[in-house]
Design an enzyme around this catalytic site. Structure first.
Site, short mmCIF file in Angstrom:
data_model
loop_
_atom_site.label_atom_id
_atom_site.label_comp_id
_atom_site.label_asym_id
_atom_site.label_seq_id
_atom_site.Cartn_x
_atom_site.Cartn_y
_atom_site.Cartn_z
N GLY A 36 0.84 -1.19 0.00
CA GLY A 36 0.00 0.00 0.00
C GLY A 36 0.88 1.24 0.00
O GLY A 36 0.60 2.22 -0.69
N TYR B 219 9.25 2.87 1.83
CA TYR B 219 9.97 1.61 2.08
C TYR B 219 11.42 1.66 1.58
O TYR B 219 12.01 0.64 1.27
CB TYR B 219 9.23 0.44 1.43
CG TYR B 219 8.16 -0.16 2.33
CD1 TYR B 219 8.50 -0.77 3.54
CD2 TYR B 219 6.82 -0.13 1.98
CE1 TYR B 219 7.53 -1.31 4.37
CE2 TYR B 219 5.84 -0.67 2.80
CZ TYR B 219 6.20 -1.25 3.99
OH TYR B 219 5.24 -1.80 4.82
N HIS C 65 9.04 3.61 6.84
CA HIS C 65 8.87 2.19 7.17
C HIS C 65 10.18 1.40 7.16
O HIS C 65 10.19 0.22 7.51
CB HIS C 65 7.91 1.51 6.19
CG HIS C 65 6.53 2.08 6.22
ND1 HIS C 65 5.90 2.47 7.37
CD2 HIS C 65 5.63 2.30 5.22
CE1 HIS C 65 4.69 2.92 7.09
NE2 HIS C 65 4.50 2.83 5.80
C1 LIG Z 1 -4.26 -6.30 7.22
C2 LIG Z 1 -3.55 -5.39 6.26
C3 LIG Z 1 -2.28 -4.95 6.56
C4 LIG Z 1 -1.58 -4.15 5.68
N1 LIG Z 1 -0.31 -3.78 5.99
C5 LIG Z 1 0.41 -3.07 5.09
C6 LIG Z 1 1.76 -2.73 5.36
O1 LIG Z 1 2.31 -3.07 6.40
N2 LIG Z 1 2.44 -2.03 4.42
C7 LIG Z 1 1.87 -1.63 3.25
O2 LIG Z 1 2.54 -1.00 2.44
N3 LIG Z 1 0.58 -1.94 2.97
C8 LIG Z 1 -0.16 -2.66 3.84
N4 LIG Z 1 -1.44 -3.00 3.55
C9 LIG Z 1 -1.99 -2.62 2.20
C10 LIG Z 1 -1.89 -3.76 1.21
O3 LIG Z 1 -0.56 -4.18 1.04
C11 LIG Z 1 -2.47 -3.33 -0.15
O4 LIG Z 1 -3.82 -2.99 0.05
C12 LIG Z 1 -2.35 -4.41 -1.21
O5 LIG Z 1 -1.00 -4.70 -1.48
C13 LIG Z 1 -3.02 -3.99 -2.52
O6 LIG Z 1 -3.10 -5.11 -3.36
P1 LIG Z 1 -4.53 -5.68 -3.84
O7 LIG Z 1 -4.30 -6.80 -4.78
O8 LIG Z 1 -5.39 -5.96 -2.66
O9 LIG Z 1 -5.06 -4.39 -4.61
P2 LIG Z 1 -6.54 -4.01 -5.09
O10 LIG Z 1 -7.17 -3.14 -4.05
O11 LIG Z 1 -7.32 -5.20 -5.54
O12 LIG Z 1 -6.24 -3.14 -6.39
C14 LIG Z 1 -5.52 -1.94 -6.32
C15 LIG Z 1 -5.70 -1.17 -7.62
O13 LIG Z 1 -5.13 -1.91 -8.69
C16 LIG Z 1 -5.86 -1.66 -9.89
N5 LIG Z 1 -6.29 -2.95 -10.46
C17 LIG Z 1 -7.04 -3.91 -9.86
N6 LIG Z 1 -7.23 -4.93 -10.72
C18 LIG Z 1 -6.63 -4.60 -11.87
C19 LIG Z 1 -6.49 -5.24 -13.12
N7 LIG Z 1 -7.04 -6.44 -13.38
N8 LIG Z 1 -5.79 -4.60 -14.08
C20 LIG Z 1 -5.21 -3.40 -13.86
N9 LIG Z 1 -5.31 -2.73 -12.69
C21 LIG Z 1 -6.01 -3.33 -11.71
C22 LIG Z 1 -7.09 -0.84 -9.53
O14 LIG Z 1 -6.87 0.51 -9.93
C23 LIG Z 1 -7.17 -0.94 -8.03
O15 LIG Z 1 -7.68 0.21 -7.41
C24 LIG Z 1 -2.18 -3.76 4.44
C25 LIG Z 1 -3.49 -4.18 4.15
C26 LIG Z 1 -4.15 -4.98 5.05
C27 LIG Z 1 -5.56 -5.45 4.71
#
Ligand SMILES: Cc1cc2nc3c(=O)[nH]c(=O)nc-3n(C[C@H](O)[C@H](O)[C@H](O)COP(=O)(O)OP(=O)(O)OC[C@H]3O[C@@H](n4cnc5c(N)ncnc54)[C@H](O)[C@@H]3O)c2cc1C
Length: 213
Positions: free
Chosen positions: A148, A154, A160
């Site tokens: 995120g 990072y 971080h």
């Molecule tokens: C419990 C928890 C702890 C966390 N801790 C951290 C941490 O310590 N450090 C940190 O940095 N982050 C942290 N996060 C955040 C997390 O790492 C990110 O939310 C995650 O990496 C995003 O990946 P995703 O696949 O869920 O993205 P998604 O939310 O599914 O997608 C993100 C974006 O990608 C694009 N996208 C989606 N699908 C496609 C597609 N098919 N083609 C092109 N574009 C697309 C869209 O624009 C979308 O908005 C945490 C989250 C949680 C829930």
């Protein structure tokens, strides 16, 4: 190449889902044989406990490390663990893909390591079979991770801390500890805030990396 793809994201329609789908198509086109361990899809049991052992060495006092050695020697680990162990043994390369949660891997994947990387299969401490002598020597492993936070956050000196330090708990303390050679990690920084266009660019970048494996 035989590739085991260990995947840990709970939502198939996520960006991580798209990364995984990209990998399946790309690796298939390249002629690799791929097996996927989709941990949320199979509702992988993440907790190492007494249920993992069908024939306890010591039914009175539970010592996880000793029971793992006994379990691998006697083939009495639970079937879901044995199935993953067979897949690891089969693989030339293991790719672990996950979103960064709390600067680490999601608990379900940590539980995969806790339960599958049993002593006697990946290392043997008493025999000094770790690192260069680790039992998975000859295999390669790769982290594919989305964050995120931004790359700056990072970076060395960032709020971080350097992501390479966080990932080294996996790439060094797990991969190298068991003898595997880490490939460069594929990291998508700031994935949570990407536009679809930025996401598509990252998918292309991933495709290009996989094509060079
Ligand atoms: C419990 C928890 C702890 C966390 N801790 C951290 C941490 O310590 N450090 C940190 O940095 N982050 C942290 N996060 C955040 C997390 O790492 C990110 O939310 C995650 O990496 C995003 O990946 P995703 O696949 O869920 O993205 P998604 O939310 O599914 O997608 C993100 C974006 O990608 C694009 N996208 C989606 N699908 C496609 C597609 N098919 N083609 C092109 N574009 C697309 C869209 O624009 C979308 O908005 C945490 C989250 C949680 C829930």
């Amino acid at each position: 190449m035989n590739i085991l793809y260990v995947y840990a994201h709970p939502e198939p329609r996520s960006f991580n889902g798209a990364l995984k789908d990209t990998a399946m198509v790309t690796l298939g086109k390249l002629g690799h044989t791929v097996k996927v361990s989709n941990l949320y899809a199979v509702r992988w049991k993440a907790v190492l406990d007494t249920q993992d052992f069908r024939m306890r060495q010591d039914p009175y006092q539970f010592n996880p490390a000793l029971e793992q050695i006994h379990g691998i020697q006697t083939g009495s680990l639970s079937p879901d663990i044995l199935e993953e162990i067979e897949r690891v043994a089969w693989a030339d390369l293991i790719i672990f893909q996950f979103p960064l949660w709390w600067s680490s891997m999601p608990a379900i994947l940590k539980g995969w390591f806790d339960r599958v990387f049993v002593q006697g299969f990946v290392v043997h401490l008493e025999k000094g079979q770790v690192y260069e002598r680790g039992l998975l020597k000859g295999k390669k492993a790769m982290v594919v991770v989305t964050t995120g936070a931004t790359r700056e956050m990072y970076s060395p000196g960032g709020v971080h801390g350097d992501i390479r330090n966080h990932l080294s708990l996996i790439t060094h303390n797990i991969f190298e500890f068991v003898g595997m050679t880490p490939l460069p990690s594929f990291i998508v920084f700031g994935a949570a805030d990407m536009t679809r266009d930025e996401g598509s660019l990252q998918l292309n970048r991933y495709r290009a990396v996989l094509e060079k494996l």
